[in-house]
Design an enzyme around this catalytic site. Structure first.
Site, PDB file in Angstrom:
ATOM      1  N   HIS A  64      80.408 -43.524 -83.512  1.00  0.00           N
ATOM      2  CA  HIS A  64      80.316 -42.080 -83.283  1.00  0.00           C
ATOM      3  C   HIS A  64      81.423 -41.425 -84.106  1.00  0.00           C
ATOM      4  CE1 HIS A  64      78.495 -43.471 -79.276  1.00  0.00           C
ATOM      5  NE2 HIS A  64      77.508 -43.049 -80.045  1.00  0.00           N
ATOM      6  N   GLU A 108      84.918 -39.847 -82.856  1.00  0.00           N
ATOM      7  CA  GLU A 108      85.819 -40.674 -82.042  1.00  0.00           C
ATOM      8  C   GLU A 108      86.878 -41.261 -82.974  1.00  0.00           C
ATOM      9  OE1 GLU A 108      83.277 -43.309 -79.844  1.00  0.00           O
ATOM     10  OE2 GLU A 108      82.203 -41.644 -78.896  1.00  0.00           O
ATOM     11  N   HIS A 115      85.753 -47.271 -79.246  1.00  0.00           N
ATOM     12  CA  HIS A 115      85.244 -45.916 -79.022  1.00  0.00           C
ATOM     13  C   HIS A 115      86.275 -45.088 -78.260  1.00  0.00           C
ATOM     14  CE1 HIS A 115      80.826 -46.515 -79.916  1.00  0.00           C
ATOM     15  NE2 HIS A 115      81.235 -47.777 -79.823  1.00  0.00           N
ATOM     16  N   GLU A 158      86.106 -48.364 -74.490  1.00  0.00           N
ATOM     17  CA  GLU A 158      86.296 -46.913 -74.398  1.00  0.00           C
ATOM     18  C   GLU A 158      87.774 -46.682 -74.117  1.00  0.00           C
ATOM     19  OE1 GLU A 158      84.097 -44.683 -75.022  1.00  0.00           O
ATOM     20  OE2 GLU A 158      82.141 -45.678 -74.827  1.00  0.00           O
TER      21      GLU A 158
END
Length: 333
Positions: free
Chosen positions: A56, A59, A149, A214
């Protein structure tokens, strides 16, 4: 090239996709494709490590962290004692500072790109799959993939990991969970079904120990407080320079584990998520709460220990608009 190169700048700006850069200590950085660079350290019996970031494009903190490690390797300030492949994944989205252009790339792995062959993200996902498979095919020891991420929303657990669904009798590895704990990971989701994510692909088809990590909140380049990423930065640097170093045993009482109970599927544009736009990942769902509804389909919380993960009612019909998770434990040894 005699100076320390900027790997990220080269990835974003250069059309020279087959460059090879000599590095200190007899190393070489070999560009396999745009944004994909392989560095071989002492490869005799060494681990094979894939670090991917920028799936993404907005990010940015993991991108900065990985680029910093590459810069230090190139300057001779960080030893490399493994096979390393780095992927700056979604270059167009990184350049534009957006999550994705046409379609979420992390829904296009595991062969899902074949259903949308016209999309640039599909072409790129297929390329990344091929390069990852070729890289891990040459592995002689551990195969490790960390897909880095940051999240679009806050989280009760700021840093958490997703352990892809394991097939064929494979079991969750305590030593990997212990390493994640050392990184500063505060919770782990043990997925219960296949997914079209990059880490699921490398786990299932390359038999790597693979994780989606994450690591905090998504912010633009230059706005990240990289001190908040010191845990993952230090742990990855330790892995690259000394992959056989001992890791303290897993403290299961201090690393909450969750399992995916079911997906909130958006069947139509009538889908309604009964949660505030600002709701954080891992927010507890009160017993009996109507989480979401979509025509005759109703999703209701039960038990009081369920939590919401990745709520996103704006996805296209047919896609997952969130995951309901519940506490989990590893089997007794």
């Amino acid at each position: 090239m005699t100076h320390s190169p900027s790997f990220l700048q080269h990835a974003l700006s250069s059309s020279d996709t087959r460059a090879e850069w000599p590095l200190p200590g007899g190393l070489a950085a070999r560009w396999l494709a745009p944004g994909c660079v392989e560095l071989n350290g002492d490869a005799r019996g060494a681990d094979s490590v894939l670090l991917s970031c920028g799936v993404h494009g907005n990010e940015t903190a993991p991108i900065e962290v990985v680029d910093g490690m590459l810069t230090d390797i190139a300057a001779g300030q960080l030893a490399l004692n493994c096979r390393l492949l780095v992927m700056f994944a979604n270059l167009d989205a990184i350049r534009q500072g957006v999550r994705y252009g046409n379609y979420d790339m992390n829904r296009l792995f595991n062969g899902a790109h074949a259903r949308h062959p016209e999309l640039p993200e599909s072409v790129r996902a297929a390329e990344l799959e091929t390069l990852a498979a070729e890289f891990f095919a040459g592995a002689r020891a551990r195969k490790l993939h960390y897909d880095l991420h940051t999240a679009i929303r806050g989280s009760v657990f700021e840093k958490f990991a997703i352990y892809p669904f394991l097939h064929d009798g494979r079991t969750h590895k305590r030593e990997q969970l212990a390493w994640l704990q050392r990184c500063g990971i505060e919770a782990v989701l043990l997925h219960t079904q296949p997914a079209n994510t990059f880490s699921y692909f490398t786990s299932q088809y390359c038999e790597a120990d693979a994780f989606t990590l994450e690591l905090g909140k998504a912010r633009p380049f230059g706005q990240n407080d990289l001190s908040r990423f010191s845990g993952i930065d230090g742990a990855l640097r330790g892995l690259l320079s000394n992959p056989q170093a001992n890791v303290p045993d897993l403290d299961e009482d201090k690393l909450p584990l969750f399992r995916a109970k079911y997906d909130l599927v958006k069947h139509s544009e009538a889908f309604k998520l009964n949660l505030a736009d600002s709701v954080e990942n891992f927010t507890l769902l009160p017993d009996g709460m109507l989480i979401a509804e979509d025509g005759a389909v109703r999703y209701q919380a039960t038990g009081g220990e369920e939590r919401i993960l990745f709520p996103n009612p704006a996805v296209k019909p047919g896609l997952r608009a969130g995951i309901v998770v519940e506490p989990a434990r590893l089997p007794s040894r």
